[in-house]
Scaffold this motif. Structure first.
Motif, PDB file in Angstrom:
ATOM      1  N   UNK A 158     -81.239  10.056  33.581  1.00 56.35           N
ATOM      2  CA  UNK A 158     -82.642   9.938  33.170  1.00 56.35           C
ATOM      3  C   UNK A 158     -83.264   8.655  33.719  1.00 56.35           C
ATOM      4  N   UNK A 159     -82.492   7.568  33.697  1.00 58.33           N
ATOM      5  CA  UNK A 159     -83.000   6.296  34.230  1.00 58.33           C
ATOM      6  C   UNK A 159     -83.263   6.406  35.720  1.00 58.33           C
ATOM      7  N   UNK A 160     -82.377   7.107  36.413  1.00 60.21           N
ATOM      8  CA  UNK A 160     -82.585   7.282  37.858  1.00 60.21           C
ATOM      9  C   UNK A 160     -83.858   8.070  38.120  1.00 60.21           C
ATOM     10  N   UNK A 205     -72.613  16.261  37.003  1.00 58.44           N
ATOM     11  CA  UNK A 205     -72.191  14.865  36.861  1.00 58.44           C
ATOM     12  C   UNK A 205     -71.370  14.355  38.042  1.00 58.44           C
ATOM     13  N   UNK A 206     -70.779  15.264  38.814  1.00 62.61           N
ATOM     14  CA  UNK A 206     -70.030  14.835  39.998  1.00 62.61           C
ATOM     15  C   UNK A 206     -70.798  15.108  41.287  1.00 62.61           C
ATOM     16  N   UNK A 207     -71.994  15.687  41.165  1.00 65.89           N
ATOM     17  CA  UNK A 207     -72.809  16.017  42.340  1.00 65.89           C
ATOM     18  C   UNK A 207     -73.680  14.826  42.730  1.00 65.89           C
ATOM     19  N   UNK A 208     -74.230  14.889  43.936  1.00 65.45           N
ATOM     20  CA  UNK A 208     -75.171  13.864  44.362  1.00 65.45           C
ATOM     21  C   UNK A 208     -76.383  13.880  43.442  1.00 65.45           C
ATOM     22  N   UNK A 209     -76.901  12.713  43.130  1.00 64.57           N
ATOM     23  CA  UNK A 209     -78.014  12.592  42.188  1.00 64.57           C
ATOM     24  C   UNK A 209     -79.260  13.333  42.674  1.00 64.57           C
ATOM     25  N   UNK A 240     -83.961  17.157  42.191  1.00 63.84           N
ATOM     26  CA  UNK A 240     -84.596  18.411  42.622  1.00 63.84           C
ATOM     27  C   UNK A 240     -84.868  19.325  41.427  1.00 63.84           C
ATOM     28  N   UNK A 241     -83.894  19.417  40.539  1.00 73.86           N
ATOM     29  CA  UNK A 241     -84.064  20.246  39.342  1.00 73.86           C
ATOM     30  C   UNK A 241     -85.171  19.685  38.464  1.00 73.86           C
ATOM     31  N   UNK A 242     -85.185  18.371  38.306  1.00 72.51           N
ATOM     32  CA  UNK A 242     -86.200  17.741  37.465  1.00 72.51           C
ATOM     33  C   UNK A 242     -87.593  17.899  38.061  1.00 72.51           C
ATOM     34  N   UNK A 243     -87.707  17.803  39.362  1.00 72.14           N
ATOM     35  CA  UNK A 243     -89.011  18.003  40.009  1.00 72.14           C
ATOM     36  C   UNK A 243     -89.558  19.392  39.700  1.00 72.14           C
TER      37      UNK A 243
END
Length: 212
Positions: free
Chosen positions: A97-99, A128-132, A137-140
């Motif tokens: 979330x901070x990122x 959690x192990x994937x690139x941020x 992308x999901x959040x966008x």
């Protein structure tokens, strides 16, 4: 894209908020959804959004939780600090979330409106192990679903102009304005001159029209 604050503070902000979520939920026993509400109601969230160094780099996750609870509930936590080993699911939620807040410049209240604490818990297992960038992308996409109006449309309507009136005053074609507002064209990729003309008519900054 314009980020919320200087990248030099990002890693620390992520670890602090990750530790805060982990401590609040797993040590203090505060339900995740409840802690989210406390966090976004506190001044801490705004200070982190604005990149305040004293908040991002000057406090530990435990101190953040203690301050949030004291400010929002008027209570002193009676839980003794405990050292955590490893990164929990709750740590990842705060960290991610901070990122995204730094990356997008969005308010934490909007982020947690678009995706609940429970949904974030479910995301942990696959992300959690994937690139941020997969998370961003999901959040966008979630943000576009929840906050469907573009900044251009929102500001234009608040200013009281029709699309045709804005086109006439700005010199930007009506078709372009329609496509920007329908997300058929990305205003972030428009020329600086186009964005400047729109912003000048609408009395806002160019950054106000950019989609985050």
């Amino acid at each position: 894209m314009i980020h919320a604050y200087r990248q030099i503070y990002l890693s620390k902000a992520q670890s602090v908020l990750g530790d805060a979520f982990d401590y609040a939920v797993n040590v203090c026993g505060i339900p995740g959804n409840d802690f989210v509400k406390l966090f976004i109601a506190s001044s801490i969230s705004g200070r982190m959004e604005n990149g305040e160094p004293a908040c991002l780099a000057g406090k530990s996750g435990i101190e953040i939780v203690v301050e949030i609870v004291a400010e929002t509930k008027g209570q002193e936590l009676q839980v003794m600090p405990q050292k955590q080993f490893g990164r929990s699911r709750e740590y990842w939620i705060g960290w991610a979330a901070a990122y995204y807040q730094w990356y997008s410049g969005r308010k934490y209240r909007d982020i947690f409106k678009a995706v609940s604490f429970r949904e974030l818990q479910k995301m942990y297992y696959t992300l959690h192990e994937a690139d941020i960038t997969k998370f961003t992308d999901i959040m966008d996409l979630r943000m576009k679903e929840v906050f469907s109006e573009t900044n251009l449309k929102r500001i234009r309507m608040a200013y009281g102009l029709t699309q045709a009136e804005l086109a006439k005053r700005s010199g930007v074609s009506l078709r372009s304005i329609q496509m920007y507002e329908q997300r058929n064209k990305n205003i972030n990729k428009a020329s600086a001159e186009t964005v400047y003309r729109l912003a000048k008519v609408l009395g806002c900054t160019m950054e106000d029209l950019i989609e985050k």
